[in-house]
Design a protein around this motif. Structure first.
Motif, PDB file in Angstrom:
ATOM      1  N   PHE A 111      -3.581 -13.181   2.267  1.00 45.65           N
ATOM      2  CA  PHE A 111      -4.831 -12.430   2.417  1.00 45.65           C
ATOM      3  C   PHE A 111      -5.361 -12.008   1.052  1.00 45.65           C
ATOM      4  CE2 PHE A 111      -6.947  -8.287   2.769  1.00 45.65           C
ATOM      5  CZ  PHE A 111      -8.005  -8.624   3.607  1.00 45.65           C
ATOM      6  N   ASN A 112      -4.464 -11.615   0.166  1.00 42.48           N
ATOM      7  CA  ASN A 112      -4.862 -11.189  -1.170  1.00 42.48           C
ATOM      8  C   ASN A 112      -5.509 -12.328  -1.949  1.00 42.48           C
ATOM      9  OD1 ASN A 112      -4.696  -8.981  -3.241  1.00 42.48           O
ATOM     10  ND2 ASN A 112      -3.540 -10.542  -4.324  1.00 42.48           N
ATOM     11  N   ASP A 113      -5.072 -13.558  -1.703  1.00 45.38           N
ATOM     12  CA  ASP A 113      -5.615 -14.717  -2.416  1.00 45.38           C
ATOM     13  C   ASP A 113      -7.106 -14.906  -2.151  1.00 45.38           C
ATOM     14  OD1 ASP A 113      -3.471 -15.476  -3.878  1.00 45.38           O
ATOM     15  OD2 ASP A 113      -2.878 -17.151  -2.605  1.00 45.38           O
ATOM     16  N   LEU A 114      -7.586 -14.465  -0.996  1.00 44.82           N
ATOM     17  CA  LEU A 114      -9.013 -14.603  -0.707  1.00 44.82           C
ATOM     18  C   LEU A 114      -9.835 -13.809  -1.713  1.00 44.82           C
ATOM     19  CD1 LEU A 114      -8.911 -14.272   3.191  1.00 44.82           C
ATOM     20  CD2 LEU A 114      -9.006 -16.375   1.820  1.00 44.82           C
ATOM     21  N   LEU A 160       3.229   0.308  13.267  1.00 42.34           N
ATOM     22  CA  LEU A 160       3.063  -0.740  12.263  1.00 42.34           C
ATOM     23  C   LEU A 160       1.746  -0.584  11.510  1.00 42.34           C
ATOM     24  CD1 LEU A 160       4.419  -3.830  14.222  1.00 42.34           C
ATOM     25  CD2 LEU A 160       5.396  -2.862  12.124  1.00 42.34           C
ATOM     26  N   THR A 161       0.728  -0.097  12.177  1.00 41.60           N
ATOM     27  CA  THR A 161      -0.535   0.179  11.488  1.00 41.60           C
ATOM     28  C   THR A 161      -0.353   1.279  10.451  1.00 41.60           C
ATOM     29  OG1 THR A 161      -1.800  -0.480  13.448  1.00 41.60           O
ATOM     30  CG2 THR A 161      -2.942   0.844  11.798  1.00 41.60           C
ATOM     31  N   THR A 162       0.391   2.322  10.818  1.00 42.88           N
ATOM     32  CA  THR A 162       0.697   3.382   9.855  1.00 42.88           C
ATOM     33  C   THR A 162       1.496   2.830   8.679  1.00 42.88           C
ATOM     34  OG1 THR A 162       0.705   5.058  11.603  1.00 42.88           O
ATOM     35  CG2 THR A 162       1.855   5.609   9.548  1.00 42.88           C
ATOM     36  N   TYR A 163       2.459   1.963   8.983  1.00 46.74           N
ATOM     37  CA  TYR A 163       3.235   1.319   7.922  1.00 46.74           C
ATOM     38  C   TYR A 163       2.320   0.510   7.004  1.00 46.74           C
ATOM     39  CZ  TYR A 163       6.188  -2.232   5.746  1.00 46.74           C
ATOM     40  OH  TYR A 163       6.790  -3.070   4.839  1.00 46.74           O
ATOM     41  N   PHE A 164       1.364  -0.196   7.573  1.00 47.23           N
ATOM     42  CA  PHE A 164       0.453  -1.036   6.793  1.00 47.23           C
ATOM     43  C   PHE A 164      -0.450  -0.190   5.905  1.00 47.23           C
ATOM     44  CE2 PHE A 164      -3.460  -3.783   6.614  1.00 47.23           C
ATOM     45  CZ  PHE A 164      -2.907  -4.743   5.783  1.00 47.23           C
ATOM     46  N   VAL A 165      -0.926   0.930   6.413  1.00 43.92           N
ATOM     47  CA  VAL A 165      -1.730   1.839   5.591  1.00 43.92           C
ATOM     48  C   VAL A 165      -0.912   2.348   4.407  1.00 43.92           C
ATOM     49  CG1 VAL A 165      -2.884   4.084   5.563  1.00 43.92           C
ATOM     50  CG2 VAL A 165      -3.266   2.517   7.469  1.00 43.92           C
ATOM     51  N   ALA A 166       0.344   2.727   4.667  1.00 44.95           N
ATOM     52  CA  ALA A 166       1.212   3.170   3.582  1.00 44.95           C
ATOM     53  C   ALA A 166       1.465   2.038   2.589  1.00 44.95           C
ATOM     54  CB  ALA A 166       2.532   3.689   4.140  1.00 44.95           C
ATOM     55  N   TYR A 167       1.555   0.815   3.077  1.00 47.61           N
ATOM     56  CA  TYR A 167       1.760  -0.344   2.211  1.00 47.61           C
ATOM     57  C   TYR A 167       0.562  -0.540   1.288  1.00 47.61           C
ATOM     58  CZ  TYR A 167       2.896  -5.208   0.959  1.00 47.61           C
ATOM     59  OH  TYR A 167       3.185  -6.361   0.269  1.00 47.61           O
ATOM     60  N   LEU A 168      -0.637  -0.430   1.833  1.00 45.93           N
ATOM     61  CA  LEU A 168      -1.841  -0.580   1.029  1.00 45.93           C
ATOM     62  C   LEU A 168      -1.999   0.557   0.029  1.00 45.93           C
ATOM     63  CD1 LEU A 168      -4.436  -1.764   3.715  1.00 45.93           C
ATOM     64  CD2 LEU A 168      -3.204  -3.164   2.053  1.00 45.93           C
ATOM     65  N   LYS A 215      -7.380  -5.190   8.423  1.00 50.00           N
ATOM     66  CA  LYS A 215      -6.844  -4.870   9.744  1.00 50.00           C
ATOM     67  C   LYS A 215      -6.856  -6.110  10.636  1.00 50.00           C
ATOM     68  CE  LYS A 215      -5.372  -1.923  12.880  1.00 50.00           C
ATOM     69  NZ  LYS A 215      -5.356  -2.733  14.091  1.00 50.00           N
ATOM     70  N   GLY A 216      -7.867  -6.945  10.486  1.00 49.30           N
ATOM     71  CA  GLY A 216      -7.901  -8.188  11.249  1.00 49.30           C
ATOM     72  C   GLY A 216      -6.741  -9.097  10.891  1.00 49.30           C
ATOM     73  N   TRP A 217      -6.404  -9.151   9.583  1.00 49.99           N
ATOM     74  CA  TRP A 217      -5.244  -9.950   9.160  1.00 49.99           C
ATOM     75  C   TRP A 217      -3.959  -9.376   9.752  1.00 49.99           C
ATOM     76  CZ3 TRP A 217      -0.881  -8.539   6.418  1.00 49.99           C
ATOM     77  CH2 TRP A 217      -0.066  -9.593   5.994  1.00 49.99           C
ATOM     78  N   LEU A 218      -3.832  -8.042   9.741  1.00 46.45           N
ATOM     79  CA  LEU A 218      -2.648  -7.404  10.318  1.00 46.45           C
ATOM     80  C   LEU A 218      -2.540  -7.709  11.808  1.00 46.45           C
ATOM     81  CD1 LEU A 218      -0.242  -5.394  10.112  1.00 46.45           C
ATOM     82  CD2 LEU A 218      -1.882  -3.573  10.643  1.00 46.45           C
ATOM     83  N   ASP A 219      -3.641  -7.591  12.524  1.00 46.82           N
ATOM     84  CA  ASP A 219      -3.624  -7.866  13.965  1.00 46.82           C
ATOM     85  C   ASP A 219      -3.179  -9.303  14.244  1.00 46.82           C
ATOM     86  OD1 ASP A 219      -4.484  -5.306  14.403  1.00 46.82           O
ATOM     87  OD2 ASP A 219      -6.601  -5.849  14.607  1.00 46.82           O
TER      88      ASP A 219
END
Length: 682
Positions: A307-310, A230-238, A269-273
């Motif tokens: 998270f993006n809204d911040l 899922l971390t790899t997926y999140f990196v690809a998403y970003l 990464k903190g938001w993902l966790d």
């Protein structure tokens, strides 16, 4: 600031690694000489060279673009998904989800103008869907512009996945329903179908992440392994799907490099966790199957806007601090000065800002950036998906939702609207407040042009809301005057080499603004003191209640979805475009063809014994072998430059290999019964 730094920091990496784009060439480079030299005869070496050229057809491209291709939408997918949702949905919680969609869409649906059958017309459907996805997900779904402004499409710019899908789905319903329009149930099905297609893409990308980690799709896996995928997926998403690796070592190295270069990665990464942690055990000792992991991947896309809204709020606060007397406006010279003398990168060209609708040039000598239009513009979006971009939320939609709920119809008397707005707060507007007399007069002026009532979904009322909430509500430009271009799209349309202004251009703008408050010439020839009044345009545009006559939607071929620059300006992903990837592939094919030609030259010395037959017990030279070899190279080049599709190339490769194998293994039978045919070059 972090959003605008990411593109700058990742640009050098995105400019291209040839071997990453086409890793098969690495193997070709290493083993070429071994393959050619393995034979004991020059003729066998020639066959090896020819086979190498033909097999290279299967080597480009490989995993480098797998995230971009994963879960891509086809016409069949779109049709089937819409039919499923019209029939009640297929997800486990389908009925509950459809009910939630209906309750969420109902207030806006009731407030929109209807046709004679009591249903929504074409533009109204696009408007409500656009509102829903922006407000609930932070998704800017291109193709759902509420004004139906498709002026950005040209014959030379074909539709891409993110553009044709909404058009295609809506076109299916409108053809089926005819003049009746679309009711609330069908509107819910459209929204659910788009969500399902987004989920399909997310599942496809997660599957690619599993493949990169060599994880099976069947059966449960330990939570740490799923979390790593899922971390790899999140990196690809970003990185807008622009992520690849050939092996586990390269994958680990690239993820570490991304974490180092991505400004604000620890926070992301903190938001993902936090998202993942709610779906896993505290000790990470349990197991999850692929379906459960897919739900988490979908949730990442649905909640990332929070998270993006911040960052969006930080950007809004900074721009608000740069305002002059005009609320929601920043002088262009001040905008550039912040880029020249601080860490901010406010550097978009004036022409690009105008195309985005983020520049107020009603006073040509003192152009100003429109704060809400700029914040929500494409340079500040993350092109996270082939179907949508993550943009800053339009907080004016929250205000409009409140008004629609309170009014419950498509139009209202100006006095009632004034009372509601006077008690409707925003982040920057406290209540209760007394509306200025000029603002109230504008509202009554709009009503006089519409038989004593104010249409809630017309351009003039949107402009009035911009005057009432200048930092929340964007200024509504007339249809056809603006376009949500990414920087790459704008450069392609205009021929500019950069969407960002150079340091010299920004300094020139700063120096030329002699009316700025901190300019030495301030007040000299600048007229009266700067007014607080915002510009007003009397042009009205209303949503149509009746269906429109439209051209059939052209669905693109099922190919890897072309993307404009995934990340521009201050967005989070790496700005590598699909077009640049295509050019890297072409360069790879040209290089491979050149290597093959060189190898053929080495394997084809003048004294080499190749023949097509004998005459007087002497071999006849076989210079004809140059012909099929050259044709093979030309086929590769034609495919690389888009002149030949993959199916035709594949057929040619297979046919040539079959002929070579048949000729080699059964030379006697091939010649018998054919006369001199067996002596022909092929």
């Amino acid at each position: 600031w972090t959003r605008r730094q990411r593109w700058l920091k990742l640009h050098s990496e995105a400019s291209g690694n040839f071997w990453r784009c086409c890793p098969a060439h690495r193997c070709l480079r290493v083993h070429l000489h071994g393959l050619i030299a393995m034979g004991h005869s020059t003729q066998l070496r020639l066959y090896a060279t020819l086979a190498l050229v033909f097999f290279s057809c299967f080597l480009v491209p490989t995993r480098a673009s797998s995230f971009l291709r994963a879960g891509q939408v086809t016409e069949k997918d779109a049709m089937q998904t819409l039919e499923n949702e019209l029939a009640g949905g297929i997800r486990p919680d389908a009925q509950k989800h459809l009910q939630w969609l209906e309750e969420t869409l109902r207030p806006t649906y009731l407030a929109l103008p209807k046709n004679a059958a009591g249903n929504l017309g074409h533009q109204a459907v696009r408007y409500v869907l656009h509102r829903f996805f922006v407000q609930q997900r932070g998704w800017f779904v291109r193709g759902l512009e509420p004004t139906n402004d498709t002026s950005w499409r040209t014959p030379t710019k074909p539709l891409i996945v993110k553009e044709w899908v909404p058009d295609f789905l809506q076109d299916i319903l409108e053809k089926r329903e005819g003049e009746r329009g679309i009711d609330l149930r069908e509107l819910v099905a459209l929204a659910a179908a788009l969500e399902d297609l987004v989920r399909k893409e997310a599942v496809g990308r997660l599957q690619t992440a599993y493949e990169l980690h060599a994880l099976p799709l069947n059966g449960p896996l330990s939570e740490p392994k799923v979390e790593e995928a899922l971390t790899t997926y999140f990196v690809a998403y970003l990185k807008a799907g622009n992520f690849s690796a050939d092996d586990a070592d390269e994958l680990s190295r690239k993820k570490q490099l991304f974490a180092k270069r991505y400004a604000g990665y620890d926070e992301a990464k903190g938001w993902l966790d936090d998202v993942v942690g709610k779906r896993m055990s505290t000790s990470r000792s349990a197991s999850l199957n692929f379906a459960a992991a897919s739900n988490i991947a979908s949730e990442i896309g649905e909640k990332f806007y929070a998270f993006n809204d911040l960052e969006c709020k930080s950007l809004k606060t900074t721009l608000q601090g740069l305002e002059g007397k005009k609320a929601g406006r920043v002088r262009l010279s001040t905008f550039y000065k912040a880029s020249l003398y601080s860490h901010w990168r406010f550097n978009e060209k004036a022409d690009y800002l105008k195309r985005l609708g983020a520049l107020d040039d009603s006073d040509p000598q003192q152009p100003r950036v429109i704060v809400p239009n700029y914040i929500m513009s494409r340079p500040n979006c993350l092109e996270a998906s082939n179907l949508y971009a993550i943009c800053c939320r339009n907080h004016c939609e929250d205000l409009m939702s409140h008004l629609e709920t309170q009014i419950g119809s498509a139009a209202a008397e100006p006095r009632k609207i004034a009372e509601l707005v006077a008690n409707l707060p925003s982040d920057t507007v406290p209540v209760p407040r007394n509306l200025s007399q000029p603002l109230v007069d504008r509202l009554f002026q709009v009503s006089r042009n519409n038989y004593g009532r104010v249409p809630l979904h017309g351009r003039l009322f949107a402009q009035w809301m911009h005057h009432a909430y200048p930092r929340e509500c964007p200024y509504p430009h007339e249809v056809g005057t603006t376009s949500p271009h990414t920087p790459d799209e704008w450069m392609k349309e205009t021929g500019h080499s950069m969407a960002a202004a150079s340091t010299e251009e920004m300094m020139q703008q700063v120096a030329s603004d002699t009316c700025a408050s901190d300019s030495p010439q301030s007040g000299s020839g600048c007229g009266d003191e700067e007014s607080e009044e915002l510009p007003w345009n009397e042009a009205e545009e209303l949503l149509l209640a009746h269906p429109e006559k439209r051209e059939p939607v052209e669905v693109p071929e099922t190919k890897p979805p072309l993307q404009a620059t995934p990340t521009q300006g201050n967005t989070a992903a790496e700005p590598q475009t699909a077009s640049s990837s295509s050019w890297l592939t072409r360069v790879g094919i040209v290089a491979m063809a050149s290597i093959s030609l060189a190898a053929f030259g080495l394997a084809y010395p003048q004294k080499m014994v190749m023949h097509r037959g004998f005459k007087d017990d002497k071999p006849m030279p076989a210079h004809w072998l140059v012909v099929p070899f050259t044709l093979g190279v030309l086929l590769l080049l034609a495919y690389g430059f888009g002149l030949l599709d993959g199916a035709t190339l594949l057929f040619a490769c297979i046919a040539a290999l079959v002929v070579l194998i048949f000729k080699k293994l059964v030379p006697g039978r091939f010649t018998q019964g054919c006369g001199d045919f067996g002596k022909l070059p092929f």
